[in-house]
Motif scaffolding. Sequence first.
Motif, mmCIF file in Angstrom:
data_model
loop_
_atom_site.group_PDB
_atom_site.id
_atom_site.type_symbol
_atom_site.label_atom_id
_atom_site.label_comp_id
_atom_site.label_asym_id
_atom_site.label_seq_id
_atom_site.Cartn_x
_atom_site.Cartn_y
_atom_site.Cartn_z
ATOM 1 N N GLU A 194 1.915 -8.706 -5.295
ATOM 2 C CA GLU A 194 3.336 -9.062 -5.295
ATOM 3 C C GLU A 194 3.982 -8.931 -6.677
ATOM 4 O O GLU A 194 5.163 -8.643 -6.804
ATOM 5 C CB GLU A 194 3.499 -10.494 -4.779
ATOM 6 C CG GLU A 194 4.918 -10.901 -4.552
ATOM 7 C CD GLU A 194 5.022 -12.266 -3.898
ATOM 8 O OE1 GLU A 194 6.015 -12.485 -3.193
ATOM 9 O OE2 GLU A 194 4.127 -13.102 -4.093
ATOM 10 N N GLN A 195 3.181 -9.100 -7.731
ATOM 11 C CA GLN A 195 3.690 -8.991 -9.094
ATOM 12 C C GLN A 195 3.703 -7.543 -9.595
ATOM 13 O O GLN A 195 4.063 -7.278 -10.731
ATOM 14 C CB GLN A 195 2.845 -9.838 -10.061
ATOM 15 C CG GLN A 195 2.961 -11.329 -9.853
ATOM 16 C CD GLN A 195 2.183 -11.832 -8.645
ATOM 17 O OE1 GLN A 195 1.160 -11.272 -8.277
ATOM 18 N NE2 GLN A 195 2.676 -12.872 -8.022
ATOM 19 N N GLY A 196 3.284 -6.603 -8.755
ATOM 20 C CA GLY A 196 3.249 -5.199 -9.158
ATOM 21 C C GLY A 196 1.989 -4.802 -9.893
ATOM 22 O O GLY A 196 1.890 -3.703 -10.424
ATOM 23 N N GLU A 197 1.001 -5.704 -9.933
ATOM 24 C CA GLU A 197 -0.272 -5.402 -10.587
ATOM 25 C C GLU A 197 -1.168 -4.637 -9.629
ATOM 26 O O GLU A 197 -1.243 -4.954 -8.441
ATOM 27 C CB GLU A 197 -0.971 -6.698 -11.012
ATOM 28 C CG GLU A 197 -0.159 -7.499 -12.006
ATOM 29 C CD GLU A 197 -0.672 -8.916 -12.183
ATOM 30 O OE1 GLU A 197 -1.302 -9.457 -11.238
ATOM 31 O OE2 GLU A 197 -0.432 -9.488 -13.252
ATOM 32 N N VAL B 35 0.865 -1.175 0.000
ATOM 33 C CA VAL B 35 0.000 0.000 0.000
ATOM 34 C C VAL B 35 0.904 1.228 0.000
ATOM 35 O O VAL B 35 1.761 1.368 0.867
ATOM 36 C CB VAL B 35 -0.917 0.009 1.242
ATOM 37 C CG1 VAL B 35 -1.743 1.283 1.284
ATOM 38 C CG2 VAL B 35 -1.817 -1.220 1.257
ATOM 39 N N THR B 36 0.723 2.088 -0.995
ATOM 40 C CA THR B 36 1.521 3.299 -1.116
ATOM 41 C C THR B 36 0.586 4.490 -1.239
ATOM 42 O O THR B 36 -0.425 4.413 -1.936
ATOM 43 C CB THR B 36 2.447 3.238 -2.348
ATOM 44 O OG1 THR B 36 3.191 2.021 -2.317
ATOM 45 C CG2 THR B 36 3.407 4.408 -2.366
#
Length: 83
Positions: free
Chosen positions: A69-72, A25-26
């Motif tokens: 985790e895969q950046g999706e 979470v960003t």
Amino acid sequence: FVYPNPNTGAFQIRFYSSTSQPVTVTIFDSKGARVYQKRMISTSPYSRLDVNLSGAVSGGTYVVEVLNEQGERIGTRRILIGH
């Protein structure tokens, strides 16, 4: 899902993930600078993260982004922090 919105800097982020996996979470400010980041393990289909940005700029617009985790991208929302 972000609640409440607008808020005073304390809010919840809730999201759905079909599998148990690490998520990041960003939160970015209106200039694109990262002001918060947390990595967590999503252990149930519906996960919750409590955030406290009480030192954030009042009246500021922020973007909340949740990535797997895969950046999706799992989800993204705009929030307004006003004191």
